[in-house]
Write a protein that holds these residues in place. Sequence first.
Motif, PDB file in Angstrom:
ATOM      1  N   LYS A  84       0.818  -1.215   0.000  1.00  0.00           N
ATOM      2  CA  LYS A  84       0.000   0.000   0.000  1.00  0.00           C
ATOM      3  C   LYS A  84       0.851   1.264   0.000  1.00  0.00           C
ATOM      4  O   LYS A  84       0.368   2.346  -0.332  1.00  0.00           O
ATOM      5  N   ASN A  85       2.104   1.142   0.406  1.00  0.00           N
ATOM      6  CA  ASN A  85       3.024   2.288   0.420  1.00  0.00           C
ATOM      7  C   ASN A  85       3.806   2.427  -0.878  1.00  0.00           C
ATOM      8  O   ASN A  85       4.788   3.173  -0.939  1.00  0.00           O
ATOM      9  N   ASP A  86       3.371   1.712  -1.918  1.00  0.00           N
ATOM     10  CA  ASP A  86       4.034   1.738  -3.233  1.00  0.00           C
ATOM     11  C   ASP A  86       5.453   1.190  -3.178  1.00  0.00           C
ATOM     12  O   ASP A  86       6.308   1.564  -3.982  1.00  0.00           O
ATOM     13  N   ASP A  87       5.720   0.320  -2.202  1.00  0.00           N
ATOM     14  CA  ASP A  87       7.009  -0.369  -2.123  1.00  0.00           C
ATOM     15  C   ASP A  87       6.827  -1.811  -2.590  1.00  0.00           C
ATOM     16  O   ASP A  87       5.739  -2.387  -2.494  1.00  0.00           O
ATOM     17  N   TRP A  88       7.921  -2.403  -3.070  1.00  0.00           N
ATOM     18  CA  TRP A  88       7.883  -3.794  -3.509  1.00  0.00           C
ATOM     19  C   TRP A  88       8.424  -4.697  -2.414  1.00  0.00           C
ATOM     20  O   TRP A  88       9.502  -4.465  -1.882  1.00  0.00           O
ATOM     21  N   LYS A  89       7.665  -5.721  -2.066  1.00  0.00           N
ATOM     22  CA  LYS A  89       8.072  -6.687  -1.056  1.00  0.00           C
ATOM     23  C   LYS A  89       8.388  -8.016  -1.747  1.00  0.00           C
ATOM     24  O   LYS A  89       7.548  -8.574  -2.447  1.00  0.00           O
ATOM     25  N   LEU A  90       9.605  -8.511  -1.553  1.00  0.00           N
ATOM     26  CA  LEU A  90      10.001  -9.783  -2.144  1.00  0.00           C
ATOM     27  C   LEU A  90       9.355 -10.925  -1.361  1.00  0.00           C
ATOM     28  O   LEU A  90       9.663 -11.151  -0.198  1.00  0.00           O
ATOM     29  N   LEU A  91       8.434 -11.644  -2.012  1.00  0.00           N
ATOM     30  CA  LEU A  91       7.739 -12.744  -1.354  1.00  0.00           C
ATOM     31  C   LEU A  91       8.460 -14.072  -1.536  1.00  0.00           C
ATOM     32  O   LEU A  91       8.512 -14.889  -0.618  1.00  0.00           O
ATOM     33  N   TRP A  92       8.997 -14.282  -2.737  1.00  0.00           N
ATOM     34  CA  TRP A  92       9.616 -15.565  -3.040  1.00  0.00           C
ATOM     35  C   TRP A  92      10.901 -15.368  -3.832  1.00  0.00           C
ATOM     36  O   TRP A  92      10.951 -14.562  -4.740  1.00  0.00           O
ATOM     37  N   GLU A  93      11.918 -16.100  -3.435  1.00  0.00           N
ATOM     38  CA  GLU A  93      13.148 -16.248  -4.211  1.00  0.00           C
ATOM     39  C   GLU A  93      13.526 -17.721  -4.085  1.00  0.00           C
ATOM     40  O   GLU A  93      14.117 -18.142  -3.099  1.00  0.00           O
ATOM     41  N   ILE A  94      13.149 -18.482  -5.095  1.00  0.00           N
ATOM     42  CA  ILE A  94      13.157 -19.928  -4.960  1.00  0.00           C
ATOM     43  C   ILE A  94      13.617 -20.587  -6.255  1.00  0.00           C
ATOM     44  O   ILE A  94      13.396 -20.040  -7.345  1.00  0.00           O
ATOM     45  N   ARG A  95      14.223 -21.732  -6.133  1.00  0.00           N
ATOM     46  CA  ARG A  95      14.594 -22.526  -7.303  1.00  0.00           C
ATOM     47  C   ARG A  95      13.428 -23.458  -7.634  1.00  0.00           C
ATOM     48  O   ARG A  95      12.908 -24.146  -6.757  1.00  0.00           O
ATOM     49  N   LEU A  96      13.033 -23.481  -8.882  1.00  0.00           N
ATOM     50  CA  LEU A  96      11.870 -24.252  -9.289  1.00  0.00           C
ATOM     51  C   LEU A  96      12.136 -25.746  -9.156  1.00  0.00           C
ATOM     52  O   LEU A  96      13.143 -26.253  -9.669  1.00  0.00           O
ATOM     53  N   PRO A  97      11.253 -26.467  -8.492  1.00  0.00           N
ATOM     54  CA  PRO A  97      11.521 -27.880  -8.195  1.00  0.00           C
ATOM     55  C   PRO A  97      11.421 -28.798  -9.409  1.00  0.00           C
ATOM     56  O   PRO A  97      11.960 -29.905  -9.378  1.00  0.00           O
TER      57      PRO A  97
END
Length: 451
Positions: free
Chosen positions: A282-295
């Motif tokens: 809501k503050n126009d910031d980007w939050k990194l939710l996932w940084e993952i290697r695809l299984p």
Amino acid sequence: MNGREKKVRKLPIRRANNNGSMTKHHDHVSEEILIEILAKLPLRSIRRFKSVCKTWKSVTETDYFRRLLVSLHKNSSSSWSLVVGTKARDLISLHRCETWDLPKSLACYIQSHITTGHLDYVASSNGLVFMDGYNTSFVGNPVLQQWVQIPSLQYPFVTLPFGLVTRVDDDGVVLGFKVVRIAGDKQKRQESLTMLCLCVYSSETGVWSKKPLDCSHYFTSWALIAHDFYGEESDLCRVIPLPDHDLDHNWCFKRALTTSGGSVMYIKTLAHNLLKVWMLTKNDDWKLLWEIRLPFITCDDDIPYYAPLAMNPFDGNIVYLWSQQKRYLVSCNLQTHNFKILSEEEVSTRRIDDDGLEKCVVNQSTCEQLMNASFDPDSLDDCVYPLTLFHFVLPRWMESLPCPPQVEMMDTSSLLSYILVMEANRPEFKDTFGIRERLLRSRFFSTKRRE
């Protein structure tokens, strides 16, 4: 009976005779029990039950019943489709869900209007859709079969349909909508400013209004331009750079913009089997939710051939990716690492597999056409603009379509008849000066048009 004891209201039970008519029997059921029974049914059934009698109609229209139904279905998805192009073609769909239990995908409810009246699908928001045609446009609820015609815009320049915005209450019920058309963009004297010329129609006033918007940057593939049509009185846009806008890119990636849970999501596949997912706060910031290697990828060289398509509109853990080499769509739960290949087979009565992934249906031919046009492995230009797809989602509760003042609501049959009459009287449109074509090629519409 003690005066403090609560009186239990008894309601008559209606049963069908052999001839199909409904009669009132002496059996009764309490209102509380009736509400508990009806609230467990899908919304498609509840809408039919409203016509049984006035009592059932009044019971199902109370705020208590609405909130009870929403709470009972909070853990189940609502119907949704990932729609592409002006012809509203399905990429992925989920329609046999517990909340609505629709017999067909959402796109099927609007495609008859497109083929019959040469209307184009423009946008959707909270169950409403915006359809545009020659000298006319409509906003409606295709599932409830309620439509209103938007008055013609008296504007000296050619305008193009741009979007649909809705206003909802705390329970997600649509209170009003706005239709947005754009006349183009005009560079101001300051090199860093560009003015958008918008025309906005409000369902609350029933009139068009002009709204110029100043953007502090030129349009770029590495930023979003945002404006709240209900909450902002200013004529300024917010420019939100994408989370990776300042990185030194090596072009070995694919990316997509989509939505999930009411938030904008940014997906990116990179080398070494890496997938990243950001959510706009809501503050126009980007939050990194996932940084993952695809299984499901076993070789590092395979990742360039997996293109992100979208996120699940209700579950931010589920992502959909297209394999360019193997020509199929993969659904992957990033939290559990479960994944499966989606097929065109009709869903069974079970809505959820044992691995927690929904039984979605994929349109194979449409996916292949879109991804072939969007991601060509031999061209670097395909990495310039992210693939941008949005869901057509039904809310967990739906009221009647907000009707603008002095506008008559029509059902689907009346709408189709009206469109046929308009088409019969339609003169051939000749854009002698190429105004529409030049507008489409202007700086604001420089991105590739994707079907």
